[in-house]
Design a protein around this motif. Structure first.
Motif, PDB file in Angstrom:
ATOM      1  N   LEU A  72       0.439  -1.332   0.287  1.00 56.69           N
ATOM      2  CA  LEU A  72      -0.020   0.590  -0.143  1.00 56.69           C
ATOM      3  C   LEU A  72       1.013   0.908  -0.009  1.00 56.69           C
ATOM      4  O   LEU A  72       0.165   2.077  -0.890  1.00 56.69           O
ATOM      5  CB  LEU A  72      -1.007   0.295   1.266  1.00 56.69           C
ATOM      6  N   THR A  73       2.315   1.401   0.558  1.00 58.40           N
ATOM      7  CA  THR A  73       2.792   2.369   0.850  1.00 58.40           C
ATOM      8  C   THR A  73       3.868   2.557  -0.768  1.00 58.40           C
ATOM      9  O   THR A  73       3.682   3.627  -0.939  1.00 58.40           O
ATOM     10  CB  THR A  73       4.156   2.509   2.268  1.00 58.40           C
ATOM     11  N   LEU A  74       3.745   1.308  -1.743  1.00 57.83           N
ATOM     12  CA  LEU A  74       4.085   2.112  -2.433  1.00 57.83           C
ATOM     13  C   LEU A  74       3.387   1.985  -3.177  1.00 57.83           C
ATOM     14  O   LEU A  74       3.987   2.934  -4.441  1.00 57.83           O
ATOM     15  CB  LEU A  74       5.273   0.093  -3.187  1.00 57.83           C
ATOM     16  N   LEU A  75       2.777   1.514  -3.417  1.00 61.45           N
ATOM     17  CA  LEU A  75       1.321   2.104  -4.375  1.00 61.45           C
ATOM     18  C   LEU A  75       0.839   3.516  -3.705  1.00 61.45           C
ATOM     19  O   LEU A  75       0.818   4.726  -4.798  1.00 61.45           O
ATOM     20  CB  LEU A  75       0.179   0.989  -4.851  1.00 61.45           C
ATOM     21  N   VAL A  94      -0.517  15.009  -0.473  1.00 62.32           N
ATOM     22  CA  VAL A  94      -0.550  15.093   1.185  1.00 62.32           C
ATOM     23  C   VAL A  94      -1.997  14.622   1.530  1.00 62.32           C
ATOM     24  O   VAL A  94      -1.692  13.691   2.797  1.00 62.32           O
ATOM     25  CB  VAL A  94      -1.396  16.770   1.153  1.00 62.32           C
ATOM     26  N   ALA A  95      -3.309  14.280   1.018  1.00 60.80           N
ATOM     27  CA  ALA A  95      -3.848  13.036   1.990  1.00 60.80           C
ATOM     28  C   ALA A  95      -3.732  11.862   1.745  1.00 60.80           C
ATOM     29  O   ALA A  95      -3.800  11.406   3.357  1.00 60.80           O
ATOM     30  CB  ALA A  95      -5.065  13.181   1.308  1.00 60.80           C
ATOM     31  N   VAL A  96      -2.625  10.966   1.054  1.00 58.82           N
ATOM     32  CA  VAL A  96      -2.831  10.271   1.124  1.00 58.82           C
ATOM     33  C   VAL A  96      -1.172  10.229   2.125  1.00 58.82           C
ATOM     34  O   VAL A  96      -1.017   8.463   3.139  1.00 58.82           O
ATOM     35  CB  VAL A  96      -2.057   9.633  -0.139  1.00 58.82           C
ATOM     36  N   MET A  97      -0.383  11.118   2.180  1.00 61.37           N
ATOM     37  CA  MET A  97       0.914  10.899   2.737  1.00 61.37           C
ATOM     38  C   MET A  97       0.198  11.026   4.486  1.00 61.37           C
ATOM     39  O   MET A  97       0.800  10.511   5.424  1.00 61.37           O
ATOM     40  CB  MET A  97       1.757  12.457   3.030  1.00 61.37           C
ATOM     41  N   ILE A  98      -0.684  12.068   4.941  1.00 62.31           N
ATOM     42  CA  ILE A  98      -1.261  11.853   6.016  1.00 62.31           C
ATOM     43  C   ILE A  98      -2.241  10.510   6.556  1.00 62.31           C
ATOM     44  O   ILE A  98      -1.786  10.702   7.788  1.00 62.31           O
ATOM     45  CB  ILE A  98      -3.173  13.103   6.025  1.00 62.31           C
ATOM     46  N   ALA A  99      -3.197  10.058   5.811  1.00 65.17           N
ATOM     47  CA  ALA A  99      -3.464   8.839   5.752  1.00 65.17           C
ATOM     48  C   ALA A  99      -2.336   7.535   5.916  1.00 65.17           C
ATOM     49  O   ALA A  99      -2.729   6.735   6.874  1.00 65.17           O
ATOM     50  CB  ALA A  99      -4.479   8.192   4.428  1.00 65.17           C
ATOM     51  N   TRP A 100      -1.352   7.784   5.198  1.00 62.81           N
ATOM     52  CA  TRP A 100      -0.458   6.688   5.772  1.00 62.81           C
ATOM     53  C   TRP A 100       0.308   6.814   6.810  1.00 62.81           C
ATOM     54  O   TRP A 100       1.228   6.075   7.340  1.00 62.81           O
ATOM     55  CB  TRP A 100       0.850   6.762   5.035  1.00 62.81           C
ATOM     56  N   ALA A 116      -1.412   8.520   9.715  1.00 68.13           N
ATOM     57  CA  ALA A 116      -1.307   7.620  10.902  1.00 68.13           C
ATOM     58  C   ALA A 116      -1.526   6.424  10.841  1.00 68.13           C
ATOM     59  O   ALA A 116      -1.489   5.474  12.100  1.00 68.13           O
ATOM     60  CB  ALA A 116      -3.529   8.205  10.671  1.00 68.13           C
ATOM     61  N   VAL A 117      -1.595   5.497   9.431  1.00 70.33           N
ATOM     62  CA  VAL A 117      -1.935   4.013   9.724  1.00 70.33           C
ATOM     63  C   VAL A 117      -0.562   3.334   9.814  1.00 70.33           C
ATOM     64  O   VAL A 117      -0.854   2.652  11.332  1.00 70.33           O
ATOM     65  CB  VAL A 117      -2.288   3.211   8.211  1.00 70.33           C
ATOM     66  N   PHE A 118      -0.056   3.877   9.992  1.00 73.13           N
ATOM     67  CA  PHE A 118       1.552   3.841  10.700  1.00 73.13           C
ATOM     68  C   PHE A 118       1.823   3.633  11.933  1.00 73.13           C
ATOM     69  O   PHE A 118       2.068   2.577  12.536  1.00 73.13           O
ATOM     70  CB  PHE A 118       2.900   4.745   9.683  1.00 73.13           C
ATOM     71  N   PHE A 119       1.510   4.485  12.281  1.00 72.88           N
ATOM     72  CA  PHE A 119       1.073   4.841  14.299  1.00 72.88           C
ATOM     73  C   PHE A 119       0.161   3.789  14.642  1.00 72.88           C
ATOM     74  O   PHE A 119       0.848   3.038  15.426  1.00 72.88           O
ATOM     75  CB  PHE A 119       1.257   6.708  14.250  1.00 72.88           C
ATOM     76  N   LEU A 120      -0.720   4.427  14.066  1.00 72.75           N
ATOM     77  CA  LEU A 120      -1.830   2.750  14.514  1.00 72.75           C
ATOM     78  C   LEU A 120      -1.521   1.422  14.109  1.00 72.75           C
ATOM     79  O   LEU A 120      -2.121   0.964  15.408  1.00 72.75           O
ATOM     80  CB  LEU A 120      -3.407   3.538  13.159  1.00 72.75           C
ATOM     81  N   VAL A 121      -0.776   0.920  13.432  1.00 69.99           N
ATOM     82  CA  VAL A 121      -0.040  -0.522  13.288  1.00 69.99           C
ATOM     83  C   VAL A 121       0.493  -0.992  14.364  1.00 69.99           C
ATOM     84  O   VAL A 121       0.382  -1.814  15.427  1.00 69.99           O
ATOM     85  CB  VAL A 121       0.406  -0.196  12.088  1.00 69.99           C
ATOM     86  N   GLY A 122       1.898   0.242  14.189  1.00 65.36           N
ATOM     87  CA  GLY A 122       2.705   0.318  15.671  1.00 65.36           C
ATOM     88  C   GLY A 122       1.925   0.039  17.304  1.00 65.36           C
ATOM     89  O   GLY A 122       2.306  -0.270  17.687  1.00 65.36           O
ATOM     90  N   ILE A 123       0.989   0.768  17.330  1.00 61.85           N
ATOM     91  CA  ILE A 123       0.586   0.322  18.341  1.00 61.85           C
ATOM     92  C   ILE A 123      -0.323   0.005  18.828  1.00 61.85           C
ATOM     93  O   ILE A 123      -0.570  -0.853  19.992  1.00 61.85           O
ATOM     94  CB  ILE A 123      -0.675   2.553  18.740  1.00 61.85           C
ATOM     95  N   TRP A 124      -1.252  -0.753  17.981  1.00 59.04           N
ATOM     96  CA  TRP A 124      -2.057  -1.792  17.840  1.00 59.04           C
ATOM     97  C   TRP A 124      -0.878  -3.052  17.777  1.00 59.04           C
ATOM     98  O   TRP A 124      -1.427  -4.595  18.981  1.00 59.04           O
ATOM     99  CB  TRP A 124      -2.613  -2.428  16.480  1.00 59.04           C
TER     100      TRP A 124
END
Length: 410
Positions: A346-349, A387-393, A395-403
């Motif tokens: 997902l990061t790559l795409l 910009v939107a996809v960077m913000i989403a990325w 957010a997902v990065f930290f959420l996955v780490g916290i989870w």
């Protein structure tokens, strides 16, 4: 000190990372081959444009050559940055599935592997000084900065070639590690190289920079400050350089194949003939396309396809080299990690595709505009999406780490 094939095979298995890899090895092999293409093309552009810049400097009495020298000096400066950034990915994928080969080779020539960083810094610094000083009315002495910079970059290319080639010869590792039974821990020697292979990639730099000049001429022909005469001059230089380069590639490729171990029967491999036929066809296309001002970016696409075929051929050779030692990436231990694999793609795409696409689009359009560039509505929307996809990325990065942390902590 000799080791038989069985002992070498056992050693290679032991040297693998016991933790395994998080996805099927073919995924890493595919990414390694794919990412290597962009890396090697920028290596070629760097070396080729540096050569054109220095040659143009020697003929700077001609205003077209002077302008081209300055332009290619800048192109080489930028390309060094790109080849470094784009070289990280294939290096990491190589370390994942061919870790025993790569690490041993680096340790055997550790001083050179470490020295690579310093020579790269020296080379880039010298080239940057040449870039800063290569202006109209520059003195002749500044060119020595350029010669030194290019020499360091060529040395770096040779070091990488040796490290890659040594990794394919595990049957000789013990002889290099303990020559005559005496352990050599210095890592100060470059033990093996294949001149035909190295020169093939140097010849590829000639071809690619010729293609780059063709694309350069096509790209800037819409700019008012780039005259038609100058564009035709650059296109003409590109035509000649590319044709000479592809002929040199065919010759060095033939030498490379004849230089391969006879028991590998490389000349019988279909990939050998496919690549050879492609280069011959490419040479014919360049020969009959000389002077054609409507080629656009077709030859650039051909160069990218050639890079991909060479990347595949290079990987086919590595597999063949490892066959006597039963080393195959297919039996690498897999510790499947689906969330991280999905996040990677997902990061790559998303980040790579959308954000990278925005930068490429904006740079392409800005470069073809004289003076200040004002983004069109489509480019502005692309910027908002990036910009939107960077913000989403993020957010997902930290959420996955916290989870992940909570799942193991609670």
């Amino acid at each position: 000190m000799e080791m038989d094939s069985h002992s070498i095979a056992t050693t290679l298995q032991v040297l693998r990372d016991p933790a395994g890899i998080p996805a099927h090895p073919v995924v890493f092999q595919f990414l390694m081959v794919l990412t290597w293409v962009s890396h090697i093309l920028f290596v070629n552009i760097t070396l080729g444009s540096a050569g054109i810049a220095l040659y143009g400097f020697s003929k700077r009495d001609n205003p077209f050559w002077q302008r081209l020298s300055i332009g290619m000096t800048k192109a080489a400066k930028v390309s060094v940055s790109m080849l470094i950034v784009l070289g990280v990915a294939p290096l990491l994928f190589t370390q994942v599935i061919y870790d025993p080969l790569w690490y041993v080779s680096n340790i055997l020539s550790a001083s050179w592997a470490i020295g690579f960083i310093f020579t790269l810094i020296l080379g880039y610094s010298a080239w940057f000084i040449f870039y800063y000083k290569n202006k109209p009315n520059a003195g002749g002495g500044v060119v020595w900065w350029g010669y030194f910079g290019l020499a360091m970059l060529l040395l770096d290319g040779f070091i990488m070639h040796v490290l890659s080639y040594q990794s394919l010869l595990p049957e000789q590792w013990m002889d290099w590690y303990a020559p005559n039974g005496q352990v050599d821990m210095s890592g100060s020697a470059l033990h093996a190289w294949q001149l035909s292979r190295f020169l093939f990639f140097m010849a590829m730099s000639v071809t690619v920079v010729g293609i780059f000049l063709q694309a350069y001429a096509h790209y800037y022909k819409v700019r008012e400050d780039y005259s038609l005469e100058y564009s035709l001059f650059v296109k003409g230089v590109g035509d000649k350089v590319a044709l000479v380069g592809i002929i040199l590639q065919i010759l060095t490729f033939t030498w490379w194949i004849l230089d391969m171990p006879h028991d590998m029967l490389t000349w019988l491999n279909p990939m050998t003939w496919l690549l050879f036929a492609f280069m011959v066809g490419f040479a014919a296309m360049l020969f009959y396309g000389k002077g054609d001002t409507k080629t656009g970016y077709k030859t650039l696409m051909m160069a990218i396809i050639m890079g991909l075929l060479i990347a595949i051929f290079r990987e086919v050779l590595r597999v063949q080299y490892m066959l006597p030692f039963d080393y195959t990436i297919m039996d690498y231990k897999v510790m499947e990690d689906i969330p991280s694999t999905i996040l990677f793609f997902l990061t790559l795409l998303g980040v790579g595709g959308l954000v990278g696409g925005f930068f490429l689009t904006a740079l392409y359009k800005a470069g073809r505009t004289k003076g200040m560039y004002t983004a069109s509505l489509q480019v502005a929307k692309l910027a908002d999406s990036a910009v939107a996809v960077m913000i989403a990325w993020i957010a997902v990065f930290f959420l996955v780490g916290i989870w992940t942390w909570l799942r193991h902590a609670l």
